[in-house]
Design a protein around this motif. Structure first.
Motif, PDB file in Angstrom:
ATOM      1  N   GLU A 366       0.829  -1.201   0.000  1.00  0.00           N
ATOM      2  CA  GLU A 366       0.000   0.000   0.000  1.00  0.00           C
ATOM      3  C   GLU A 366       0.870   1.262   0.000  1.00  0.00           C
ATOM      4  N   VAL A 367       2.128   1.131   0.397  1.00  0.00           N
ATOM      5  CA  VAL A 367       3.057   2.258   0.340  1.00  0.00           C
ATOM      6  C   VAL A 367       3.610   2.389  -1.075  1.00  0.00           C
ATOM      7  N   ARG A 368       4.113   1.273  -1.632  1.00  0.00           N
ATOM      8  CA  ARG A 368       4.655   1.272  -2.985  1.00  0.00           C
ATOM      9  C   ARG A 368       4.893  -0.171  -3.416  1.00  0.00           C
ATOM     10  N   LEU A 369       4.767  -0.450  -4.725  1.00  0.00           N
ATOM     11  CA  LEU A 369       4.958  -1.806  -5.224  1.00  0.00           C
ATOM     12  C   LEU A 369       6.421  -2.149  -5.416  1.00  0.00           C
ATOM     13  N   ARG A 370       7.229  -1.157  -5.821  1.00  0.00           N
ATOM     14  CA  ARG A 370       8.650  -1.390  -6.071  1.00  0.00           C
ATOM     15  C   ARG A 370       9.439  -0.233  -5.473  1.00  0.00           C
ATOM     16  N   VAL A 371      10.699  -0.528  -5.110  1.00  0.00           N
ATOM     17  CA  VAL A 371      11.538   0.507  -4.501  1.00  0.00           C
ATOM     18  C   VAL A 371      12.954   0.371  -5.051  1.00  0.00           C
ATOM     19  N   ASP A 375      21.572   1.027  -6.834  1.00  0.00           N
ATOM     20  CA  ASP A 375      21.435   1.119  -8.280  1.00  0.00           C
ATOM     21  C   ASP A 375      20.509   0.051  -8.843  1.00  0.00           C
ATOM     22  N   ARG A 376      19.678  -0.581  -8.003  1.00  0.00           N
ATOM     23  CA  ARG A 376      18.770  -1.614  -8.499  1.00  0.00           C
ATOM     24  C   ARG A 376      17.379  -1.391  -7.923  1.00  0.00           C
ATOM     25  N   GLU A 377      16.390  -2.042  -8.556  1.00  0.00           N
ATOM     26  CA  GLU A 377      15.001  -1.917  -8.135  1.00  0.00           C
ATOM     27  C   GLU A 377      14.521  -3.250  -7.600  1.00  0.00           C
ATOM     28  N   ILE A 378      13.813  -3.210  -6.455  1.00  0.00           N
ATOM     29  CA  ILE A 378      13.345  -4.424  -5.786  1.00  0.00           C
ATOM     30  C   ILE A 378      11.848  -4.301  -5.546  1.00  0.00           C
ATOM     31  N   SER A 379      11.116  -5.398  -5.790  1.00  0.00           N
ATOM     32  CA  SER A 379       9.675  -5.394  -5.530  1.00  0.00           C
ATOM     33  C   SER A 379       9.428  -5.573  -4.040  1.00  0.00           C
ATOM     34  N   ALA A 380       8.202  -5.239  -3.619  1.00  0.00           N
ATOM     35  CA  ALA A 380       7.829  -5.393  -2.209  1.00  0.00           C
ATOM     36  C   ALA A 380       7.956  -6.852  -1.772  1.00  0.00           C
ATOM     37  N   ALA A 381       7.529  -7.771  -2.642  1.00  0.00           N
ATOM     38  CA  ALA A 381       7.602  -9.192  -2.299  1.00  0.00           C
ATOM     39  C   ALA A 381       9.055  -9.644  -2.145  1.00  0.00           C
ATOM     40  N   GLN A 382       9.941  -9.170  -3.031  1.00  0.00           N
ATOM     41  CA  GLN A 382      11.352  -9.544  -2.934  1.00  0.00           C
ATOM     42  C   GLN A 382      11.984  -9.003  -1.654  1.00  0.00           C
ATOM     43  N   LEU A 383      11.628  -7.766  -1.322  1.00  0.00           N
ATOM     44  CA  LEU A 383      12.185  -7.169  -0.111  1.00  0.00           C
ATOM     45  C   LEU A 383      11.677  -7.903   1.126  1.00  0.00           C
ATOM     46  N   LEU A 384      10.407  -8.289   1.112  1.00  0.00           N
ATOM     47  CA  LEU A 384       9.852  -9.054   2.225  1.00  0.00           C
ATOM     48  C   LEU A 384      10.563 -10.397   2.377  1.00  0.00           C
ATOM     49  N   GLU A 385      10.794 -11.058   1.256  1.00  0.00           N
ATOM     50  CA  GLU A 385      11.466 -12.356   1.307  1.00  0.00           C
ATOM     51  C   GLU A 385      12.901 -12.201   1.799  1.00  0.00           C
ATOM     52  N   ARG A 386      13.533 -11.111   1.390  1.00  0.00           N
ATOM     53  CA  ARG A 386      14.916 -10.868   1.805  1.00  0.00           C
ATOM     54  C   ARG A 386      15.025 -10.689   3.316  1.00  0.00           C
ATOM     55  N   LEU A 387      13.985 -10.126   3.928  1.00  0.00           N
ATOM     56  CA  LEU A 387      13.995  -9.920   5.372  1.00  0.00           C
ATOM     57  C   LEU A 387      13.197 -10.983   6.115  1.00  0.00           C
ATOM     58  N   GLY A 388      13.102 -12.182   5.517  1.00  0.00           N
ATOM     59  CA  GLY A 388      12.629 -13.339   6.267  1.00  0.00           C
ATOM     60  C   GLY A 388      11.170 -13.701   6.145  1.00  0.00           C
ATOM     61  N   PHE A 389      10.411 -13.066   5.212  1.00  0.00           N
ATOM     62  CA  PHE A 389       8.995 -13.406   5.048  1.00  0.00           C
ATOM     63  C   PHE A 389       8.834 -14.283   3.801  1.00  0.00           C
ATOM     64  N   SER A 390       8.548 -15.548   4.014  1.00  0.00           N
ATOM     65  CA  SER A 390       8.306 -16.445   2.893  1.00  0.00           C
ATOM     66  C   SER A 390       7.005 -16.045   2.200  1.00  0.00           C
ATOM     67  N   ALA A 391       6.758 -16.626   1.013  1.00  0.00           N
ATOM     68  CA  ALA A 391       5.534 -16.305   0.274  1.00  0.00           C
ATOM     69  C   ALA A 391       4.294 -16.604   1.113  1.00  0.00           C
ATOM     70  N   MET A 411       9.828  -1.445   9.327  1.00  0.00           N
ATOM     71  CA  MET A 411      11.012  -0.943   8.618  1.00  0.00           C
ATOM     72  C   MET A 411      10.818  -0.979   7.108  1.00  0.00           C
ATOM     73  N   LEU A 412      10.207  -2.051   6.620  1.00  0.00           N
ATOM     74  CA  LEU A 412      10.007  -2.180   5.181  1.00  0.00           C
ATOM     75  C   LEU A 412       9.071  -1.104   4.644  1.00  0.00           C
ATOM     76  N   ARG A 413       8.041  -0.780   5.406  1.00  0.00           N
ATOM     77  CA  ARG A 413       7.122   0.282   4.975  1.00  0.00           C
ATOM     78  C   ARG A 413       7.869   1.619   4.845  1.00  0.00           C
ATOM     79  N   LEU A 414       8.779   1.869   5.762  1.00  0.00           N
ATOM     80  CA  LEU A 414       9.561   3.101   5.682  1.00  0.00           C
ATOM     81  C   LEU A 414      10.445   3.110   4.440  1.00  0.00           C
ATOM     82  N   LEU A 415      11.119   1.982   4.178  1.00  0.00           N
ATOM     83  CA  LEU A 415      12.022   1.919   3.034  1.00  0.00           C
ATOM     84  C   LEU A 415      11.261   2.011   1.712  1.00  0.00           C
ATOM     85  N   MET A 416      10.041   1.451   1.660  1.00  0.00           N
ATOM     86  CA  MET A 416       9.258   1.488   0.423  1.00  0.00           C
ATOM     87  C   MET A 416       8.832   2.906   0.062  1.00  0.00           C
ATOM     88  N   ASP A 417       8.798   3.796   1.039  1.00  0.00           N
ATOM     89  CA  ASP A 417       8.413   5.182   0.769  1.00  0.00           C
ATOM     90  C   ASP A 417       9.578   5.999   0.196  1.00  0.00           C
TER      91      ASP A 417
END
Length: 586
Positions: A366-371, A375-391, A411-417
């Protein structure tokens, strides 16, 4: 002999297995750190060792008469501080006459009145009182669950050194990597119901983990080589010629992550300057008082683009208030200038802004789909998985998450903004070590201005470039020596040697402090007498070895010289301490 042993112990809650047939033991001199992801079962394992949690199957054996001290994560204290720490039953025997209780009280209860209601203390004060109650008594085994929660850096520094030098077994669950390195000589990693043991503290555990994964990679590669040979042989047969199976062996995954590259501060500052301009945050002649207490007095401070600053200070010195001044939520006397292009995000210690009915992925998307990260772009799902949230875990409601998982979502909501200025207030609270390392890696490639308040010195030294301190005098001090300089300054302010009660403390009487100081002087004088005698012996031996008629034994001379220097250094330290104690009495 083991003090406590687990034999094929198993424990499960609902459908999650925490321990699956674990066998292990704690001997009388072990100092063990327990690590693992949130929810892996660390507290359950510690509770089982303490006897407050029973295994579903298997058994727990303890030696007869074992004196166990158990510190849970939550502090539930009732009564006065004196009753909590020293116990109602100990009033017949003055605690001041007990050297261990006196030392613990002097360091952990500094500034806390003994008659205060323990339930009304701040979080840090309650934790210090709970630790003092545990450590003021001789134990055979100490079991500590996140003992650094709510403690400031100098209290953690004292605790680490005290546990390191204490002559009993210690088992500690902690995400504080500095504490694990200081205290522990063995590390247990709890993963998928099993306990993996490695010698050494956190640093040694990381090396052992990398070596274990490398060995597994080698074994897997050998298995794949055998499979390729077998398949090559099968493909020569008639069946292979008829079906012509297509076979492709993927390359082995790199199980040992390469050491992350050091931050390119020049490039990150260039990118931050492009996004922020030259003006970020500036305080000019800022003063702040809360009630009758002055937190800041005429503070002037400038934060530039790309700066990474850590803020340290004792509990109640105003660290959180300083972050609120920077984000504009706390009015002050003076001028606060904020750059026109500043996009500020503030990670508070509260979790109230999360909607408990939302699902994890919804809350982030709801904050943003990609961030963009670096120098790279990461989706919300990828960022969540990177910080320990499986699908599967990404579909969980916020209300069903643990405290550490909610912190990650926050923390992820802050970074997505996509902020360009981050204010982080105790970001390591409730996070496991694996998540912390991922978060640190993310911050390494994040271009912007970063201000961090944290008691985790490992995290501070990892993500910031310099440290400022609130020392209680209303000023903001720049510390070129970082956390070590802060601890030195705090120690210098206290005129009484570490480990002895302060006469100025409202919880400890001046008469008791004077009595303690005089005993300390007598002990130091005895030690000085012994060292003086030893110094004379070594000097005589050195002279005799140098004038030996048979010949000069250079190896013996070198050894004697080294021993003499050690004795002289120790003697000088004791003399300095003696002078400090004597000055305090005067």
């Amino acid at each position: 002999m083991n003090l406590v042993s687990l034999e094929r112990a198993a424990k499960a809650y609902a459908h999650q297995t925490l321990l699956a047939g674990v066998s292990l033991g704690v001997s009388d001199r072990d100092r063990i750190g327990i690590v693992g992801r949130n929810g892996a079962g660390k507290s359950t394992l510690l509770g089982m060792l303490a006897g407050v949690t029973e295994p579903d199957t298997g058994r727990v054996a303890r030696v007869s008469g074992l004196r166990v001290g158990f510190l849970p994560q939550a502090d539930r204290l009732t009564g006065t501080v004196e009753e909590v720490v020293f116990g109602v039953g100990r009033r017949d025997v003055p605690w001041e006459s007990d050297p261990l209780a006196r030392t613990v009280a002097g360091d952990l209860l500094r500034g806390i009145p003994l008659g205060a209601d323990a339930a009304r203390l701040s979080g840090g004060e309650r934790r210090r009182a709970a630790l003092a109650a545990l450590l003021a008594v001789e134990r055979d085994l100490l079991l500590l669950d996140e003992p650094t929660n709510h403690l400031d850096i100098d209290a953690i520094d004292w605790l680490g050194k005290h546990l390191r030098d204490r002559g009993c077994a210690v088992v500690v669950v902690s995400h504080d990597r500095w504490l694990l390195d200081t205290v522990c000589d063995r590390t247990w990693e709890l993963d998928r119901g099993q306990v993996h043991s490695a010698p050494g503290g956190y640093s040694a555990y990381v090396l052992a983990e990398a070596e274990r994964e490398r060995a597994e990679d080698v074994a897997e590669q050998r298995r794949r080589n055998l499979a390729r040979k077998e398949l090559a042989w099968l493909r020569r047969g008639p069946q292979a010629r008829g079906t012509k199976p297509k076979f492709r062996v993927q390359e082995a995954n790199a199980l040992i992550a390469a050491e992350p590259p050091a931050r390119d501060n020049v490039e990150l500052t260039r990118m931050a300057t492009a996004r922020l301009g030259k003006t970020v945050l500036e305080l000019e002649d800022v003063s702040l008082s809360i009630g009758d207490r002055s937190l800041f007095s005429h503070v002037t401070w400038q934060l530039g683009p790309g700066e990474r600053v850590g803020i340290v200070g004792v509990n109640g010195s105003g660290k959180t208030s300083l972050l609120r001044v920077l984000d504009g939520s706390l009015p002050v006397d003076g001028t606060v200038v904020r750059g026109k292009t500043v996009r500020l995000a503030h990670l508070s210690q509260e979790l109230a802004e999360l909607d408990p009915d939302q699902r994890v992925r919804e809350a982030v998307e709801e904050v943003r789909l990609r961030v963009g990260v670096g120098d790279r772009e990461i989706s919300a799902a990828q960022l969540l998985e990177r910080l320990g949230f499986s699908a599967e875990r990404q579909r969980t409601r916020i209300s069903d998450l643990s405290g550490g998982e909610r912190r990650r979502v926050q923390m992820l909501r802050l970074l997505m903004d996509e902020p360009n200025v981050l204010l982080l207030d105790e970001p390591t609270n409730d996070l496991d070590i694996e998540t912390l390392t991922e978060f640190e890696d993310l911050l390494d490639s994040w271009p912007g201005t970063l201000v961090v308040v944290s008691h985790d010195r490992y995290f501070l030294e990892r993500v910031t470039d310099h440290v400022v301190a609130l020392l209680g005098d209303g000023r903001l001090a720049f510390l070129g020596g970082g956390v070590d300089e802060y601890l030195e300054r705090i120690s210098a302010v206290r005129t009484v040697p570490a480990g002895k009660p302060s006469a100025a403390s409202p919880g400890i009487s001046s008469a008791a402090a004077e009595r303690t100081a005089r005993k300390e002087l007598q002990r130091l004088e005895r030690q000085l007498d012994r060292l003086t005698a030893r110094e004379a012996e070594l000097t005589a031996e050195l002279a005799a070895a140098a004038t030996n008629d048979i010949g000069t034994d250079y190896e013996k001379l070198t050894a004697l010289g080294a021993d003499l220097r050690t004795v002289q250094t120790e003697k000088a330290d004791l003399e300095e301490r003696w002078l400090t104690v004597a000055a305090g009495l005067e």
